[in-house]
Motif scaffolding. Sequence first.
Motif, PDB file in Angstrom:
ATOM      1  N   THR A 156      34.729  67.599  48.718  1.00  0.00           N
ATOM      2  CA  THR A 156      33.792  66.666  49.351  1.00  0.00           C
ATOM      3  C   THR A 156      33.041  65.849  48.306  1.00  0.00           C
ATOM      4  OG1 THR A 156      33.501  68.159  51.237  1.00  0.00           O
ATOM      5  CG2 THR A 156      31.826  66.472  50.907  1.00  0.00           C
ATOM      6  N   ASN A 157      32.575  66.520  47.252  1.00  0.00           N
ATOM      7  CA  ASN A 157      31.880  65.805  46.181  1.00  0.00           C
ATOM      8  C   ASN A 157      32.770  64.742  45.557  1.00  0.00           C
ATOM      9  OD1 ASN A 157      29.590  67.391  46.512  1.00  0.00           O
ATOM     10  ND2 ASN A 157      30.209  68.879  44.975  1.00  0.00           N
ATOM     11  N   SER A 158      34.015  65.089  45.296  1.00  0.00           N
ATOM     12  CA  SER A 158      34.937  64.129  44.679  1.00  0.00           C
ATOM     13  C   SER A 158      35.204  62.947  45.610  1.00  0.00           C
ATOM     14  CB  SER A 158      36.261  64.818  44.322  1.00  0.00           C
ATOM     15  OG  SER A 158      36.097  65.687  43.227  1.00  0.00           O
ATOM     16  N   LEU A 159      35.396  63.229  46.895  1.00  0.00           N
ATOM     17  CA  LEU A 159      35.676  62.151  47.841  1.00  0.00           C
ATOM     18  C   LEU A 159      34.516  61.163  47.911  1.00  0.00           C
ATOM     19  CD1 LEU A 159      37.402  64.061  50.787  1.00  0.00           C
ATOM     20  CD2 LEU A 159      38.466  62.413  49.232  1.00  0.00           C
ATOM     21  N   CYS A 180      32.676  55.767  46.558  1.00  0.00           N
ATOM     22  CA  CYS A 180      31.578  54.851  46.200  1.00  0.00           C
ATOM     23  C   CYS A 180      31.869  54.131  44.889  1.00  0.00           C
ATOM     24  CB  CYS A 180      30.262  55.628  46.090  1.00  0.00           C
ATOM     25  SG  CYS A 180      29.679  56.338  47.643  1.00  0.00           S
ATOM     26  N   ALA A 181      32.402  54.848  43.906  1.00  0.00           N
ATOM     27  CA  ALA A 181      32.689  54.237  42.609  1.00  0.00           C
ATOM     28  C   ALA A 181      33.763  53.165  42.736  1.00  0.00           C
ATOM     29  CB  ALA A 181      33.113  55.305  41.604  1.00  0.00           C
ATOM     30  N   VAL A 182      34.826  53.451  43.469  1.00  0.00           N
ATOM     31  CA  VAL A 182      35.905  52.478  43.621  1.00  0.00           C
ATOM     32  C   VAL A 182      35.433  51.249  44.389  1.00  0.00           C
ATOM     33  CG1 VAL A 182      38.164  52.086  44.693  1.00  0.00           C
ATOM     34  CG2 VAL A 182      37.744  54.185  43.400  1.00  0.00           C
ATOM     35  N   VAL A 192      31.538  53.563  37.153  1.00  0.00           N
ATOM     36  CA  VAL A 192      31.572  52.101  37.200  1.00  0.00           C
ATOM     37  C   VAL A 192      31.476  51.520  35.794  1.00  0.00           C
ATOM     38  CG1 VAL A 192      30.338  50.034  37.974  1.00  0.00           C
ATOM     39  CG2 VAL A 192      30.688  51.946  39.550  1.00  0.00           C
ATOM     40  N   ALA A 193      30.556  52.038  34.988  1.00  0.00           N
ATOM     41  CA  ALA A 193      30.403  51.545  33.622  1.00  0.00           C
ATOM     42  C   ALA A 193      31.653  51.806  32.788  1.00  0.00           C
ATOM     43  CB  ALA A 193      29.192  52.208  32.964  1.00  0.00           C
ATOM     44  N   GLN A 194      32.317  52.951  33.005  1.00  0.00           N
ATOM     45  CA  GLN A 194      33.473  53.315  32.196  1.00  0.00           C
ATOM     46  C   GLN A 194      34.713  52.513  32.559  1.00  0.00           C
ATOM     47  OE1 GLN A 194      33.630  55.182  29.614  1.00  0.00           O
ATOM     48  NE2 GLN A 194      35.850  55.333  29.340  1.00  0.00           N
ATOM     49  N   PRO A 217      46.371  41.974  47.083  1.00  0.00           N
ATOM     50  CA  PRO A 217      47.367  42.855  46.444  1.00  0.00           C
ATOM     51  C   PRO A 217      46.886  43.449  45.133  1.00  0.00           C
ATOM     52  CG  PRO A 217      48.406  40.845  47.253  1.00  0.00           C
ATOM     53  CD  PRO A 217      46.931  40.641  47.378  1.00  0.00           C
ATOM     54  N   ALA A 218      46.241  42.632  44.300  1.00  0.00           N
ATOM     55  CA  ALA A 218      45.723  43.146  43.034  1.00  0.00           C
ATOM     56  C   ALA A 218      44.581  44.127  43.268  1.00  0.00           C
ATOM     57  CB  ALA A 218      45.254  41.992  42.153  1.00  0.00           C
ATOM     58  N   LEU A 219      43.740  43.862  44.267  1.00  0.00           N
ATOM     59  CA  LEU A 219      42.635  44.770  44.565  1.00  0.00           C
ATOM     60  C   LEU A 219      43.149  46.137  45.018  1.00  0.00           C
ATOM     61  CD1 LEU A 219      40.197  42.351  46.450  1.00  0.00           C
ATOM     62  CD2 LEU A 219      39.792  43.451  44.236  1.00  0.00           C
ATOM     63  N   ILE A 220      44.208  46.151  45.810  1.00  0.00           N
ATOM     64  CA  ILE A 220      44.784  47.423  46.244  1.00  0.00           C
ATOM     65  C   ILE A 220      45.312  48.199  45.040  1.00  0.00           C
ATOM     66  CG2 ILE A 220      46.663  48.478  47.562  1.00  0.00           C
ATOM     67  CD1 ILE A 220      46.401  46.208  49.579  1.00  0.00           C
ATOM     68  N   SER A 221      46.021  47.495  44.164  1.00  0.00           N
ATOM     69  CA  SER A 221      46.594  48.159  42.990  1.00  0.00           C
ATOM     70  C   SER A 221      45.516  48.717  42.072  1.00  0.00           C
ATOM     71  CB  SER A 221      47.480  47.167  42.222  1.00  0.00           C
ATOM     72  OG  SER A 221      48.540  46.696  43.019  1.00  0.00           O
ATOM     73  N   VAL A 222      44.528  47.888  41.744  1.00  0.00           N
ATOM     74  CA  VAL A 222      43.489  48.344  40.815  1.00  0.00           C
ATOM     75  C   VAL A 222      42.594  49.390  41.476  1.00  0.00           C
ATOM     76  CG1 VAL A 222      41.700  46.635  41.348  1.00  0.00           C
ATOM     77  CG2 VAL A 222      41.912  47.504  39.033  1.00  0.00           C
ATOM     78  N   GLY A 223      42.440  49.310  42.797  1.00  0.00           N
ATOM     79  CA  GLY A 223      41.666  50.330  43.498  1.00  0.00           C
ATOM     80  C   GLY A 223      42.337  51.691  43.427  1.00  0.00           C
ATOM     81  N   ILE A 224      43.657  51.720  43.600  1.00  0.00           N
ATOM     82  CA  ILE A 224      44.391  52.983  43.513  1.00  0.00           C
ATOM     83  C   ILE A 224      44.310  53.556  42.104  1.00  0.00           C
ATOM     84  CG2 ILE A 224      46.689  54.017  43.646  1.00  0.00           C
ATOM     85  CD1 ILE A 224      47.308  51.971  45.864  1.00  0.00           C
ATOM     86  N   LEU A 225      44.495  52.706  41.099  1.00  0.00           N
ATOM     87  CA  LEU A 225      44.426  53.177  39.719  1.00  0.00           C
ATOM     88  C   LEU A 225      43.041  53.726  39.387  1.00  0.00           C
ATOM     89  CD1 LEU A 225      46.451  50.369  37.895  1.00  0.00           C
ATOM     90  CD2 LEU A 225      47.144  52.729  38.259  1.00  0.00           C
ATOM     91  N   ASN A 226      42.002  53.019  39.794  1.00  0.00           N
ATOM     92  CA  ASN A 226      40.643  53.500  39.532  1.00  0.00           C
ATOM     93  C   ASN A 226      40.357  54.806  40.273  1.00  0.00           C
ATOM     94  OD1 ASN A 226      39.487  51.650  37.681  1.00  0.00           O
ATOM     95  ND2 ASN A 226      39.265  50.131  39.297  1.00  0.00           N
ATOM     96  N   ALA A 227      40.871  54.923  41.492  1.00  0.00           N
ATOM     97  CA  ALA A 227      40.680  56.164  42.242  1.00  0.00           C
ATOM     98  C   ALA A 227      41.325  57.338  41.513  1.00  0.00           C
ATOM     99  CB  ALA A 227      41.265  56.017  43.648  1.00  0.00           C
TER     100      ALA A 227
END
Length: 273
Positions: free
Chosen positions: A68-71, A76-78, A143-145, A190-200
């Motif tokens: 739950t903490n990770s989710l 929120c970070a992504v 977010v900063a990292q 499309p780019a937002l989906i890709s970068v969102g998955i990578l950041n997640a």
Amino acid sequence: MMRTGRWLAAVPMAALALATVYPLVFTTNVALKTRHEYVLDRFSPADSPQVDNLATAWGSVGMARYLTNSLVVVTCAVALLLVLGSMAGFALGRLRFRGSRTLYLGCLAALFVPFQVVMVPLARTMAALGLIDTRPGLVLAYVAQFLPFTIFLMASYYAHIPVEIVDAARIDGNTLFGVYRRIMLPIGVPALISVGILNALFCWNDVLIALLLMPSAENRTLMVGVTSLRGQYSDDIPTFAAGVLIAAVPVLLVYLFFQRHIVQGVTAGSTKG
């Protein structure tokens, strides 16, 4: 000759695939064993597969709370990374203003700064702000990292959008924010989906930042919780394996269902369009 070449490529790729899959199969097998079965033979298939270890790891050990903490933190970070990264990427990739090139190079340079260099100043700043051992503090740290990486990918994507699109939108009376919201944001999905998955995936798999900023057991993220299991259950390997399996399944599902988007994110900006 062509068939020989295919075999030469297929054999090492099959060996690599086997080396990748075997640890997951081994962990699953161990998680389904009793402690007695594991001590007798750790490599043989489980005689009577059971889910008691998974239930113990999920409930008694606290993997449900860690999940739950990770989710919450990763979501929120992504979300913040996508909002800030897409806006900054549009500004640096498509607009030209005084200092834009310097800002872009600064973001690019930030990619080469390892977290170990800034973790002491970050911890002191978070402590001064009262954000140690809080979810907002960990979200801001993520977010900063990972913001420079997000800006770099989004700027590379937006840089290939024809400038005539922006000019036409401005002629129609849109402000810069209107161009971003009505034109560039839909184009950049499309780019937002890709970068969102990578950041997640980056945030989900992180241990160092979460271990530094979330010291209490109650607020641990999933990967930190799995790391702590190694010491607590060093004599109960099946339970430890169950915790590892619980942590691995979400990442595995993301890879299986979004592998095409992950590849697109890695290659964003390398080709036009």
